[in-house]
Design a protein around this motif. Structure first.
Motif, PDB file in Angstrom:
ATOM      1  N   LEU A  90      35.211  21.392  10.758  1.00 56.85           N
ATOM      2  CA  LEU A  90      33.909  20.742  10.671  1.00 56.85           C
ATOM      3  C   LEU A  90      33.829  19.565  11.643  1.00 56.85           C
ATOM      4  O   LEU A  90      32.779  19.311  12.260  1.00 56.85           O
ATOM      5  CB  LEU A  90      33.644  20.270   9.243  1.00 56.85           C
ATOM      6  N   MET A  91      34.933  18.860  11.817  1.00 60.10           N
ATOM      7  CA  MET A  91      34.955  17.763  12.782  1.00 60.10           C
ATOM      8  C   MET A  91      34.719  18.300  14.199  1.00 60.10           C
ATOM      9  O   MET A  91      33.954  17.725  14.989  1.00 60.10           O
ATOM     10  CB  MET A  91      36.293  17.040  12.701  1.00 60.10           C
ATOM     11  N   ARG A  92      35.359  19.408  14.535  1.00 61.79           N
ATOM     12  CA  ARG A  92      35.209  19.991  15.871  1.00 61.79           C
ATOM     13  C   ARG A  92      33.780  20.478  16.104  1.00 61.79           C
ATOM     14  O   ARG A  92      33.200  20.261  17.176  1.00 61.79           O
ATOM     15  CB  ARG A  92      36.197  21.149  16.033  1.00 61.79           C
ATOM     16  N   GLN A  93      33.184  21.140  15.088  1.00 62.25           N
ATOM     17  CA  GLN A  93      31.826  21.626  15.246  1.00 62.25           C
ATOM     18  C   GLN A  93      30.835  20.472  15.388  1.00 62.25           C
ATOM     19  O   GLN A  93      29.879  20.545  16.170  1.00 62.25           O
ATOM     20  CB  GLN A  93      31.425  22.508  14.046  1.00 62.25           C
ATOM     21  N   SER A  94      31.079  19.391  14.636  1.00 59.24           N
ATOM     22  CA  SER A  94      30.210  18.215  14.740  1.00 59.24           C
ATOM     23  C   SER A  94      30.286  17.623  16.143  1.00 59.24           C
ATOM     24  O   SER A  94      29.269  17.236  16.729  1.00 59.24           O
ATOM     25  CB  SER A  94      30.611  17.165  13.704  1.00 59.24           C
ATOM     26  N   GLU A  95      31.488  17.549  16.683  1.00 53.97           N
ATOM     27  CA  GLU A  95      31.672  17.018  18.032  1.00 53.97           C
ATOM     28  C   GLU A  95      30.898  17.837  19.057  1.00 53.97           C
ATOM     29  O   GLU A  95      30.236  17.294  19.950  1.00 53.97           O
ATOM     30  CB  GLU A  95      33.164  17.008  18.383  1.00 53.97           C
ATOM     31  N   ARG A  96      30.943  19.148  18.923  1.00 56.89           N
ATOM     32  CA  ARG A  96      30.268  20.015  19.885  1.00 56.89           C
ATOM     33  C   ARG A  96      28.747  19.931  19.743  1.00 56.89           C
ATOM     34  O   ARG A  96      28.010  19.941  20.743  1.00 56.89           O
ATOM     35  CB  ARG A  96      30.750  21.459  19.716  1.00 56.89           C
ATOM     36  N   LEU A  97      28.258  19.838  18.504  1.00 57.90           N
ATOM     37  CA  LEU A  97      26.817  19.694  18.302  1.00 57.90           C
ATOM     38  C   LEU A  97      26.316  18.355  18.855  1.00 57.90           C
ATOM     39  O   LEU A  97      25.259  18.280  19.490  1.00 57.90           O
ATOM     40  CB  LEU A  97      26.482  19.807  16.815  1.00 57.90           C
ATOM     41  N   LEU A  98      27.085  17.310  18.584  1.00 53.97           N
ATOM     42  CA  LEU A  98      26.710  15.997  19.116  1.00 53.97           C
ATOM     43  C   LEU A  98      26.660  16.020  20.643  1.00 53.97           C
ATOM     44  O   LEU A  98      25.779  15.404  21.259  1.00 53.97           O
ATOM     45  CB  LEU A  98      27.686  14.934  18.633  1.00 53.97           C
ATOM     46  N   ALA A  99      27.599  16.732  21.244  1.00 51.92           N
ATOM     47  CA  ALA A  99      27.609  16.835  22.707  1.00 51.92           C
ATOM     48  C   ALA A  99      26.338  17.522  23.214  1.00 51.92           C
ATOM     49  O   ALA A  99      25.788  17.132  24.254  1.00 51.92           O
ATOM     50  CB  ALA A  99      28.845  17.598  23.173  1.00 51.92           C
ATOM     51  N   LEU A 100      25.853  18.530  22.494  1.00 48.79           N
ATOM     52  CA  LEU A 100      24.620  19.199  22.899  1.00 48.79           C
ATOM     53  C   LEU A 100      23.433  18.245  22.857  1.00 48.79           C
ATOM     54  O   LEU A 100      22.621  18.193  23.790  1.00 48.79           O
ATOM     55  CB  LEU A 100      24.349  20.395  21.977  1.00 48.79           C
TER      56      LEU A 100
ATOM     57  N   ALA B 245      19.784  13.713  14.590  1.00 48.93           N
ATOM     58  CA  ALA B 245      19.212  15.010  14.944  1.00 48.93           C
ATOM     59  C   ALA B 245      20.103  16.148  14.444  1.00 48.93           C
ATOM     60  O   ALA B 245      19.612  17.147  13.900  1.00 48.93           O
ATOM     61  CB  ALA B 245      19.036  15.108  16.462  1.00 48.93           C
ATOM     62  N   MET B 246      21.407  15.993  14.631  1.00 49.18           N
ATOM     63  CA  MET B 246      22.345  17.001  14.149  1.00 49.18           C
ATOM     64  C   MET B 246      22.234  17.173  12.637  1.00 49.18           C
ATOM     65  O   MET B 246      22.190  18.301  12.124  1.00 49.18           O
ATOM     66  CB  MET B 246      23.771  16.609  14.530  1.00 49.18           C
ATOM     67  N   LYS B 247      22.185  16.062  11.913  1.00 45.58           N
ATOM     68  CA  LYS B 247      22.116  16.134  10.451  1.00 45.58           C
ATOM     69  C   LYS B 247      20.805  16.760   9.981  1.00 45.58           C
ATOM     70  O   LYS B 247      20.786  17.502   8.995  1.00 45.58           O
ATOM     71  CB  LYS B 247      22.292  14.742   9.863  1.00 45.58           C
ATOM     72  N   ALA B 248      19.711  16.479  10.688  1.00 50.14           N
ATOM     73  CA  ALA B 248      18.431  17.088  10.333  1.00 50.14           C
ATOM     74  C   ALA B 248      18.486  18.603  10.504  1.00 50.14           C
ATOM     75  O   ALA B 248      18.008  19.369   9.658  1.00 50.14           O
ATOM     76  CB  ALA B 248      17.311  16.492  11.185  1.00 50.14           C
TER      77      ALA B 248
ATOM     78  N   ILE C 143      21.221  20.567  10.516  1.00 54.76           N
ATOM     79  CA  ILE C 143      22.123  21.167   9.539  1.00 54.76           C
ATOM     80  C   ILE C 143      21.485  21.210   8.160  1.00 54.76           C
ATOM     81  O   ILE C 143      21.625  22.194   7.410  1.00 54.76           O
ATOM     82  CB  ILE C 143      23.459  20.397   9.506  1.00 54.76           C
ATOM     83  N   ALA C 144      20.765  20.147   7.793  1.00 54.06           N
ATOM     84  CA  ALA C 144      20.098  20.116   6.488  1.00 54.06           C
ATOM     85  C   ALA C 144      19.092  21.255   6.375  1.00 54.06           C
ATOM     86  O   ALA C 144      18.982  21.904   5.327  1.00 54.06           O
ATOM     87  CB  ALA C 144      19.410  18.772   6.281  1.00 54.06           C
ATOM     88  N   TYR C 145      18.357  21.514   7.453  1.00 54.99           N
ATOM     89  CA  TYR C 145      17.402  22.624   7.437  1.00 54.99           C
ATOM     90  C   TYR C 145      18.128  23.961   7.264  1.00 54.99           C
ATOM     91  O   TYR C 145      17.739  24.783   6.427  1.00 54.99           O
ATOM     92  CB  TYR C 145      16.572  22.663   8.719  1.00 54.99           C
ATOM     93  N   VAL C 146      19.167  24.178   8.064  1.00 53.43           N
ATOM     94  CA  VAL C 146      19.877  25.457   8.012  1.00 53.43           C
ATOM     95  C   VAL C 146      20.475  25.683   6.626  1.00 53.43           C
ATOM     96  O   VAL C 146      20.328  26.769   6.043  1.00 53.43           O
ATOM     97  CB  VAL C 146      20.978  25.524   9.090  1.00 53.43           C
ATOM     98  N   ILE C 147      21.140  24.677   6.078  1.00 55.25           N
ATOM     99  CA  ILE C 147      21.753  24.838   4.757  1.00 55.25           C
ATOM    100  C   ILE C 147      20.690  25.059   3.693  1.00 55.25           C
ATOM    101  O   ILE C 147      20.836  25.899   2.799  1.00 55.25           O
ATOM    102  CB  ILE C 147      22.619  23.607   4.414  1.00 55.25           C
ATOM    103  N   GLY C 148      19.579  24.317   3.787  1.00 59.16           N
ATOM    104  CA  GLY C 148      18.505  24.498   2.816  1.00 59.16           C
ATOM    105  C   GLY C 148      17.930  25.904   2.844  1.00 59.16           C
ATOM    106  O   GLY C 148      17.727  26.528   1.794  1.00 59.16           O
TER     107      GLY C 148
ATOM    108  N   VAL D  80      13.492  26.424  12.799  1.00 62.66           N
ATOM    109  CA  VAL D  80      14.337  25.802  13.826  1.00 62.66           C
ATOM    110  C   VAL D  80      13.487  25.336  15.003  1.00 62.66           C
ATOM    111  O   VAL D  80      13.647  24.204  15.503  1.00 62.66           O
ATOM    112  CB  VAL D  80      15.428  26.784  14.310  1.00 62.66           C
ATOM    113  N   GLU D  81      12.572  26.185  15.448  1.00 71.00           N
ATOM    114  CA  GLU D  81      11.734  25.831  16.596  1.00 71.00           C
ATOM    115  C   GLU D  81      10.865  24.614  16.304  1.00 71.00           C
ATOM    116  O   GLU D  81      10.672  23.743  17.157  1.00 71.00           O
ATOM    117  CB  GLU D  81      10.862  27.018  16.996  1.00 71.00           C
ATOM    118  N   ARG D  82      10.333  24.535  15.083  1.00 72.30           N
ATOM    119  CA  ARG D  82       9.474  23.392  14.765  1.00 72.30           C
ATOM    120  C   ARG D  82      10.291  22.102  14.669  1.00 72.30           C
ATOM    121  O   ARG D  82       9.819  21.025  15.052  1.00 72.30           O
ATOM    122  CB  ARG D  82       8.713  23.653  13.467  1.00 72.30           C
ATOM    123  N   ILE D  83      11.504  22.191  14.163  1.00 72.02           N
ATOM    124  CA  ILE D  83      12.382  21.013  14.151  1.00 72.02           C
ATOM    125  C   ILE D  83      12.677  20.563  15.570  1.00 72.02           C
ATOM    126  O   ILE D  83      12.612  19.368  15.902  1.00 72.02           O
ATOM    127  CB  ILE D  83      13.684  21.316  13.393  1.00 72.02           C
TER     128      ILE D  83
END
Length: 247
Positions: A131-141, A155-158, A160-165, A229-232
């Motif tokens: 999870l740490m590695r995936q967070s690092e890569r998302l933050l880099a994007l 932005a990353m947390k928003a 992920i919250a949408y996807v998990i929801g 996803v597109e609207r976010i």
């Protein structure tokens, strides 16, 4: 450690055992636990049932994993390793890369639907290596797109919250289908008379329902997910400068 302080209850907050029995490593325990969860669900997971599958007593498992909560932390981090996050390349393509990552996270959850029932009890999951590695890569994007570090995290947390929801309800629905023994198309066909009756006095709902009848159920679920996803990303893109807000 002072007597008035308790150890942090997380597998990620204590040292990994230096010596492991070759026949029963932590990796093997985690792998077998995931297989059990995928085939029988979260209700079937216990240290005793897992020990039986491994041909070992629960006591042997406790040498590697302190308790069931730690085991949950481990299996959650392991399946997060399946997620694919593209490299941060051309900033102009940040939306496509983030969309790919969101779809990959959705696919991971749907392969392991039990995960949605344990996400609230995984302790310090964010300290897990995957999870740490995936967070690092998302933050880099997000930072490559032009977001400042602090806003990239938001932005990353928003996202992920949408996807998990979205996938929480989708995974529950697909799990129900699996228990019913029917495929999705047959299930929806059996529900059609009741659904049409329920929507009879609600023309807007009825119109949307009628339009969806011509599409494959899986296609509808994917289109609904992608729309969110597109609207976010539309909203996030407004936070970028005109120069950075390219697609």
């Amino acid at each position: 450690m002072p007597a008035d302080k308790q150890p942090i209850p997380s597998v990620w907050a204590r040292p990994r055992p230096k010596r492991e029995q070759p026949a029963l490593s932590r990796d093997r325990i985690v792998s077998e636990a995931i297989q059990l969860l995928d085939t029988e669900g979260i209700e079937a997971l216990s240290m005793r049932s897992l020990g039986t599958r491994l041909g070992a007593g629960a006591t042997s498992l406790y040498r590697h994993v302190a308790n069931k909560d730690e085991l949950i932390e481990l299996v959650v981090d392991e399946v997060y390793g399946e997620m694919r996050v593209p490299d941060a390349g051309d900033p102009a393509h940040w939306r496509a890369a983030v969309t790919d990552a969101a779809r990959s996270l959705r696919s991971m959850v749907l392969r392991h639907p039990w995960i949605v029932s344990v996400l609230g009890q995984v302790g310090l999951a964010y300290l897990g290596p995957n999870l740490m590695r995936q967070s690092e890569r998302l933050l880099a994007l997000f930072q490559a797109a032009g977001f400042a570090p602090g806003e990239a995290d938001q932005a990353m947390k928003a996202l992920i919250a949408y996807v998990i929801g979205m996938t929480t309800s989708e995974a529950a629905y697909l799990s129900m289908l699996a228990r019913s023994g029917q495929n999705e198309q047959d299930w929806l066909e059996s529900l059609r008379p009741a659904a049409e009756q329920a929507a009879r006095d609600h023309p807007l709902v009825r119109h949307g329902y009628t339009e969806q009848l011509v599409k494959e159920p899986a296609q509808i679920r994917e289109e609904t997910f992608d729309y969110g996803v597109e609207r976010i990303l539309d909203g996030l893109e407004t936070r970028l400068s005109p120069k950075a807000a390219t697609r």
